[in-house]
Design an enzyme around this catalytic site. Structure first.
Site, PDB file in Angstrom:
ATOM      1  CB  CYS A 124      -0.958  -0.035   1.191  1.00  0.00           C
ATOM      2  SG  CYS A 124      -2.409   1.034   0.993  1.00  0.00           S
ATOM      3  CE  LYS A 126       0.509   8.055   2.587  1.00  0.00           C
ATOM      4  NZ  LYS A 126      -0.503   7.487   1.676  1.00  0.00           N
ATOM      5  CD  GLU A 449      -3.821  10.038   0.148  1.00  0.00           C
ATOM      6  OE1 GLU A 449      -2.628   9.792  -0.062  1.00  0.00           O
ATOM      7  OE2 GLU A 449      -4.757   9.256  -0.145  1.00  0.00           O
ATOM      8  CB  SER A 475      -5.939   9.952  -3.370  1.00  0.00           C
ATOM      9  OG  SER A 475      -5.805   8.796  -4.165  1.00  0.00           O
TER      10      SER A 475
END
Length: 561
Positions: A124, A126, A449, A475
């Site tokens: 994902c 991060k 985001e 995003s």
């Protein structure tokens, strides 16, 4: 192999370490294993998100590769949090914070155990920068393995859909353009299995950048998550890491100004996420490489946007994979003189050596990557703006924009929820410049985001008719005339805190300016009346983060003063 396990011998060598060895024997170590390099394998497996739900299998292949190379793997977990699932509510405050927690968690285990090397497997958004930040911080031989992209979905009409499709379908429903049955159709079709979000959103942007940086093997970014190729690659990465230990190749031998230029050039050519600016800055900080927003702008001025990839285009990462993947793109950019070919990578070879024999993406017919003389846009689609609203900088994404400048009245909202409520009520009108503040690294805390807001606006048909600025983030799936990372942020008294409804704002991506039509004296008078708000959080990880996080212009890293 004593020269290869210099660090782990601090944990395992000598009579005084017999208790340590006793515990390691209980998890499978044999006598000879204590003379081999001990390698930490950080697996960010989790079944809370499709991005990570298959990483246990990939991590197991990585461990097998470490064994085959002559090392001893020690698998351990690191946390992940799903941006897509946390989007639009308070959970998103933890998204950017999770990047720091991942880096810290990996440091705690790999440094505490004195691992000789680090293999990290993440999916994902991060995960990727968090793992590479830890590698740069630890500076032990390291390789990152990306979990790979999800395959595209297909709805009942036969249309290709992905995660951003469902966010935008919500906006279409709000506008009365589709019914609940259509929402349910897209909802059930958008994510057909394991892998990270399929467009050139943040996960695919950062995996591509990290491959270009030299911290992962060739094809790492573009092999699909559900593929035998991804599993073979993980095995190869484990073996390659042992060779890095043998050769003494460390992250700070790889991460430097030239390799960061390569990473950002590839991100720009592919039409990547604004988060690339934030994360590459953070990686540079951890590697102690001098880097600034001006460096991003300098590279952006000379790098065309070439990939017709979502959200600013038509295609997804699987289409790029079929066209030759990131190495084919890098070959084309190297041939055009846009990459530094002499940068060292985790293979032990240079970028140019890795690309030897790999055909350019232009070597066969394809529709994903535009010709150099007919780009999507002639210069970088990520633009650093400055002005009296953002004296320390802000980041705009211009991919796919029809309108690159807007002047209009401010619609000011304290936080994302207030703005989304106004969007639901159809209160945002063409020509407005929406301001969402109090969402910066300190103010959030966590720099949320704004995909729920921007996707709904696109669904309502306002994507090209309004501007939006925020001290939060966007995003990788966001498109439209939007500006994020406004610095200084509102919570510390940045000019965005002083804006009022009706103020006239100009957002100009070509002039790289973000200004409110107020004099310095008017802004100073408002600042004199401003008072610093109380912290939103007083305990827990968000409170700790707010106390030590730096500005978005510094990558929102958590360095104590």
């Amino acid at each position: 192999m004593s020269e290869q396990n210099t660090r782990s011998r601090l944990t395992t060598a000598g009579i005084q370490r017999a208790p340590n060895r006793a515990m390691l024997r209980a998890v499978g170590f044999h006598d000879n294993d204590f003379n081999r390099p001990m390698i930490g394998v950080a697996s960010l497996f989790s079944d809370i998100t499709p991005c990570n739900s298959h990483l246990d299998r990939i991590a197991a292949k990585g461990c097998s590769g470490v064994h085959a190379g002559g090392g001893i793997p020690q698998i351990f977990g690191a946390p992940t949090a799903s941006d897509g699932i946390m989007m639009g509510h308070q959970g998103m405050r933890y998204s950017l914070v999770s990047r720091e927690v991942i880096a810290d968690s990996i440091e705690v285990v790999a440094s505490g155990m004195n691992h000789d090397g680090l293999l990290a497997i993440g999916g994902c958004d991060k995960n990727i920068p968090g793992c590479v930040m830890a590698m740069a911080r630890l500076n032990i031989p390291s390789i990152f393995v990306y979990g790979g992209s999800i395959l595209p979905g297909t709805d009942n009409s036969g249309a290709t859909v992905d995660i951003v499709s469902i966010f935008e379908t919500v906006g279409l429903f709000q506008a009365g353009k589709v019914d609940e049955a259509k929402v349910h159709d897209v909802e059930c079709s958008a994510c057909p299995g394991a892998g990270s979000c399929g467009g050139m959103y943040t996960a695919n942007t950062m995996s591509s950048a990290v491959e270009a940086l030299g911290m992962s093997l060739p094809y790492d970014a573009s092999h699909p998550g559900v593929s035998a190729a991804k599993e073979r690659e993980a095995f190869s990465a484990g073996s390659a890491l042992v060779r890095c230990i043998e050769q003494g190749i460390k992250p700070r031998d790889i991460i430097n100004r030239k390799s960061l230029e390569n990473a950002y050039t590839v991100a720009l050519a592919l039409g990547g996420s604004t988060n690339a600016v934030l994360h590459l800055m953070a990686i540079a900080r951890e590697a102690e490489v001098e880097w600034s927003l001006e460096d991003f702008d300098r590279i952006g001025d000379k790098t065309p946007h070439l990939a017709d990839l979502k959200p600013g285009g038509k295609y997804v990462m699987f289409d790029l994979h079929k066209a030759g993947g990131v190495p084919a793109v890098m070959r084309a950019l190297l041939d055009a003189g846009m990459l530094h070919g002499d940068c060292l990578t985790v293979t032990g070879g240079t970028v140019e050596q890795n690309l030897h024999g790999i055909p350019s993406i232009y070597s066969r017919p394809q529709v994903v990557f535009k010709p150099l003389d007919a780009p999507m846009h002639a210069s970088g689609h990520l633009v650093i703006l400055k002005g009296n609203i953002a004296p320390d900088g802000a980041v705009a994404k211009t991919a796919g924009l029809k309108v690159r400048k807007i002047t209009g009245p401010a619609r000011v909202f304290e936080g994302e929820e207030a703005c989304f409520e106004a969007v639901e009520k159809r209160e945002i009108k063409p020509g407005d410049v929406v301001v969402i503040r109090g969402e910066g690294p300190v103010g959030g805390p966590g720099m949320r985001e704004m995909l729920s807001v921007t996707a709904a606006l696109v669904g309502q048909g306002l994507g090209d008719q309004i501007g939006l600025i925020t001290d939060g983030r966007f995003s990788g799936g966001t498109h439209g005339l939007v500006v994020g990372h406004v610095a200084p942020e509102a919570w510390v008294g940045g000019p965005i805190a002083l804006l009022q409804d009706g103020d006239i704002i100009t957002l100009d991506a070509d002039a790289k300016e973000l200004n409110v039509h107020l004099s310095d004296e008017e802004l100073a008078a408002r600042k004199a009346l401003w008072s610093k708000p109380a912290p939103r959080e007083r305990r827990g990880v968000l409170a700790k983060y707010a106390l030590c996080v730096r500005s978005a212009s510094e990558g929102a890293v958590t360095f104590p003063e």
